[in-house]
Design an enzyme around this catalytic site. Sequence first.
Site, PDB file in Angstrom:
ATOM      1  N   ARG A   1       0.820  -1.237   0.000  1.00  0.00           N
ATOM      2  CA  ARG A   1       0.000   0.000   0.000  1.00  0.00           C
ATOM      3  C   ARG A   1       0.852   1.285   0.000  1.00  0.00           C
ATOM      4  O   ARG A   1       0.470   2.302   0.588  1.00  0.00           O
ATOM      5  CB  ARG A   1      -0.951   0.030   1.210  1.00  0.00           C
ATOM      6  CG  ARG A   1      -1.878  -1.154   1.308  1.00  0.00           C
ATOM      7  CD  ARG A   1      -2.943  -1.200   0.228  1.00  0.00           C
ATOM      8  NE  ARG A   1      -3.695  -2.423   0.385  1.00  0.00           N
ATOM      9  CZ  ARG A   1      -3.394  -3.574  -0.250  1.00  0.00           C
ATOM     10  NH1 ARG A   1      -2.406  -3.606  -1.141  1.00  0.00           N
ATOM     11  NH2 ARG A   1      -4.106  -4.661  -0.037  1.00  0.00           N
TER      12      ARG A   1
ATOM     13  N   GLU B   1      -4.441   3.310   6.872  1.00  0.00           N
ATOM     14  CA  GLU B   1      -4.170   3.160   5.427  1.00  0.00           C
ATOM     15  C   GLU B   1      -4.726   4.367   4.667  1.00  0.00           C
ATOM     16  O   GLU B   1      -4.172   4.825   3.679  1.00  0.00           O
ATOM     17  CB  GLU B   1      -4.826   1.862   4.950  1.00  0.00           C
ATOM     18  CG  GLU B   1      -4.705   1.625   3.454  1.00  0.00           C
ATOM     19  CD  GLU B   1      -5.415   0.365   3.004  1.00  0.00           C
ATOM     20  OE1 GLU B   1      -5.314  -0.665   3.696  1.00  0.00           O
ATOM     21  OE2 GLU B   1      -6.075   0.407   1.962  1.00  0.00           O
TER      22      GLU B   1
ATOM     23  N   SER C   1     -10.868  -0.666   4.194  1.00  0.00           N
ATOM     24  CA  SER C   1     -10.093  -0.951   5.413  1.00  0.00           C
ATOM     25  C   SER C   1      -9.452   0.324   5.940  1.00  0.00           C
ATOM     26  O   SER C   1      -8.844   1.076   5.180  1.00  0.00           O
ATOM     27  CB  SER C   1      -8.989  -1.968   5.113  1.00  0.00           C
ATOM     28  OG  SER C   1      -9.583  -3.197   4.801  1.00  0.00           O
TER      29      SER C   1
HETATM   30  P1  FAD Z   1      -8.700   8.626  -3.642  1.00  0.00           P
HETATM   31  O1  FAD Z   1      -9.287   8.099  -2.388  1.00  0.00           O
HETATM   32  O2  FAD Z   1      -9.427   9.682  -4.367  1.00  0.00           O
HETATM   33  O3  FAD Z   1      -7.213   9.128  -3.344  1.00  0.00           O
HETATM   34  C1  FAD Z   1      -6.323   8.338  -2.568  1.00  0.00           C
HETATM   35  C2  FAD Z   1      -4.957   9.021  -2.617  1.00  0.00           C
HETATM   36  O4  FAD Z   1      -4.457   8.937  -3.951  1.00  0.00           O
HETATM   37  C3  FAD Z   1      -5.030  10.515  -2.279  1.00  0.00           C
HETATM   38  O5  FAD Z   1      -3.907  10.859  -1.513  1.00  0.00           O
HETATM   39  C4  FAD Z   1      -4.971  11.200  -3.636  1.00  0.00           C
HETATM   40  O6  FAD Z   1      -4.384  12.483  -3.568  1.00  0.00           O
HETATM   41  C5  FAD Z   1      -4.121  10.225  -4.435  1.00  0.00           C
HETATM   42  N1  FAD Z   1      -4.435  10.256  -5.871  1.00  0.00           N
HETATM   43  C6  FAD Z   1      -5.583   9.843  -6.451  1.00  0.00           C
HETATM   44  N2  FAD Z   1      -5.500   9.981  -7.794  1.00  0.00           N
HETATM   45  C7  FAD Z   1      -4.277  10.515  -8.056  1.00  0.00           C
HETATM   46  C8  FAD Z   1      -3.596  10.900  -9.238  1.00  0.00           C
HETATM   47  N3  FAD Z   1      -4.154  10.772 -10.437  1.00  0.00           N
HETATM   48  N4  FAD Z   1      -2.339  11.398  -9.135  1.00  0.00           N
HETATM   49  C9  FAD Z   1      -1.760  11.540  -7.913  1.00  0.00           C
HETATM   50  N5  FAD Z   1      -2.353  11.189  -6.759  1.00  0.00           N
HETATM   51  C10 FAD Z   1      -3.588  10.682  -6.822  1.00  0.00           C
HETATM   52  N6  FAD Z   1      -8.305  -0.684  -1.324  1.00  0.00           N
HETATM   53  C11 FAD Z   1      -7.512  -1.754  -1.556  1.00  0.00           C
HETATM   54  O7  FAD Z   1      -6.291  -1.584  -1.744  1.00  0.00           O
HETATM   55  N7  FAD Z   1      -8.025  -3.010  -1.601  1.00  0.00           N
HETATM   56  C12 FAD Z   1      -9.342  -3.275  -1.414  1.00  0.00           C
HETATM   57  O8  FAD Z   1      -9.756  -4.420  -1.485  1.00  0.00           O
HETATM   58  C13 FAD Z   1     -10.197  -2.153  -1.163  1.00  0.00           C
HETATM   59  N8  FAD Z   1     -11.524  -2.348  -0.972  1.00  0.00           N
HETATM   60  C14 FAD Z   1     -12.322  -1.273  -0.729  1.00  0.00           C
HETATM   61  C15 FAD Z   1     -13.689  -1.479  -0.530  1.00  0.00           C
HETATM   62  C16 FAD Z   1     -14.539  -0.409  -0.294  1.00  0.00           C
HETATM   63  C17 FAD Z   1     -16.005  -0.658  -0.076  1.00  0.00           C
HETATM   64  C18 FAD Z   1     -14.027   0.909  -0.285  1.00  0.00           C
HETATM   65  C19 FAD Z   1     -14.932   2.082  -0.069  1.00  0.00           C
HETATM   66  C20 FAD Z   1     -12.669   1.128  -0.484  1.00  0.00           C
HETATM   67  C21 FAD Z   1     -11.806   0.047  -0.707  1.00  0.00           C
HETATM   68  N9  FAD Z   1     -10.430   0.231  -0.900  1.00  0.00           N
HETATM   69  C22 FAD Z   1      -9.626  -0.852  -1.137  1.00  0.00           C
HETATM   70  C23 FAD Z   1      -9.833   1.583  -0.813  1.00  0.00           C
HETATM   71  C24 FAD Z   1      -9.764   2.376  -2.132  1.00  0.00           C
HETATM   72  O9  FAD Z   1     -10.853   2.022  -2.981  1.00  0.00           O
HETATM   73  C25 FAD Z   1      -8.437   2.204  -2.875  1.00  0.00           C
HETATM   74  O10 FAD Z   1      -7.341   2.617  -2.086  1.00  0.00           O
HETATM   75  C26 FAD Z   1      -8.406   2.971  -4.196  1.00  0.00           C
HETATM   76  O11 FAD Z   1      -7.233   2.656  -4.893  1.00  0.00           O
HETATM   77  C27 FAD Z   1      -8.451   4.490  -4.005  1.00  0.00           C
HETATM   78  O12 FAD Z   1      -8.704   5.082  -5.268  1.00  0.00           O
HETATM   79  P2  FAD Z   1      -9.429   6.501  -5.384  1.00  0.00           P
HETATM   80  O13 FAD Z   1      -9.455   6.872  -6.812  1.00  0.00           O
HETATM   81  O14 FAD Z   1     -10.719   6.495  -4.695  1.00  0.00           O
HETATM   82  O15 FAD Z   1      -8.368   7.402  -4.619  1.00  0.00           O
END
Ligand code: FAD
Length: 311
Positions: free
Chosen positions: A173, A294, A224
């Site tokens: 992560r 996380e 998580s």
């Molecule tokens: P955001 O939450 O919008 O951003 C996360 C971080 O990434 C922030 O710091 C942001 O600034 C940065 N960021 C985003 N896009 C960019 C970009 N283009 N350039 C630079 N920085 C950027 N995660 C897992 O790893 N495994 C799982 O199984 C998992 N299951 C989940 C289940 C549920 C129901 C939920 C709600 C979440 C889950 N997650 C899981 C967490 C999450 O979905 C992941 O971490 C996902 O990769 C985050 O993507 P996001 O686009 O929503 O990022």
Amino acid sequence: MQDVIKEIIALHLGKVLINEKLSNHTTYRVGGKARCICIPKGIDELLTLLKIIKERKIKHIILGNGSNVLFSDEIYDGIVIKLDNFNKISINNNIIVVGAGYPLIRLSNDAMRNSLKGMEFMGGIPGTVGGAVFMNAGAYGEDTASIIQSVKIINSDLDIVELSKDDMKYSYRTSLLQDHLDFVCLEATFKLTKGNSEEIANIMKERREQRKLSQPLNYPSAGSVFRNPSGMYAGKLIEDMGLKGFTVGKAMVSMKHANFIINIGNAKASDIKKIIDTIKIKALSKYNVRLHVEQRLINWVGVSEKDKEED
Ligand code: FAD
């Protein structure tokens, strides 16, 4: 800030939302307002926006689907950039090149339909490609690093560069981008292997069902909360401390999965943060285990965005 917003609007860089509730842009459905959210039309507009931000030293953040962030309840006095328009995809043999704003669930389905193996783990992750590249999102023992070939970014000098998988310094992560918050992920190239689409679809279906059984998907959350400490599961630890169902305001430790905090109705970000802090204190005093969040903690006074392992 007001002048900058006016300038951004006058330059027609893309959609601009002013004093927009961040709860509309995060899966926890919490967070204060953002002074400005900008959704640039394309690369030229994004570069212009970043140039303005750099010159005026304006606070900013790239937001994907907001599924791994906890914004505070305070106003975010800066610019939130969303890359919704960076959503192109091309699939050639076993190589997928895809924009940072592309949703992971759609991507894993595209891979499956093209008989490409390796993205099954993304099938239940509600983020974008940019968020997965940044977080090294993963599940079932696989992660983004295991299939990534290269990442196109904008660096601090506003140059567009291609980083190799090694450059990305991936571990659990964690990625290089977490140490360079001004880098912007534009696009990722994934290398998959040929498989059988029916078999891939079956694996994805099975995992979707598993998730429905084990995760509180009918409530807003950000997945998580804590990283798993080495050799143990954070969820098991929280459950053993008797904290399932622990509630502050309208936030609660899920009864279904102790490593999820859910919003049970108009929770404040501070309700969630209080639960996080309580769990950390109890894990340290009861088990001498330092739990690390996380999720990204954004716009909290005196709190680092990344809950660092070395703290
Ligand atoms: P955001 O939450 O919008 O951003 C996360 C971080 O990434 C922030 O710091 C942001 O600034 C940065 N960021 C985003 N896009 C960019 C970009 N283009 N350039 C630079 N920085 C950027 N995660 C897992 O790893 N495994 C799982 O199984 C998992 N299951 C989940 C289940 C549920 C129901 C939920 C709600 C979440 C889950 N997650 C899981 C967490 C999450 O979905 C992941 O971490 C996902 O990769 C985050 O993507 P996001 O686009 O929503 O990022």
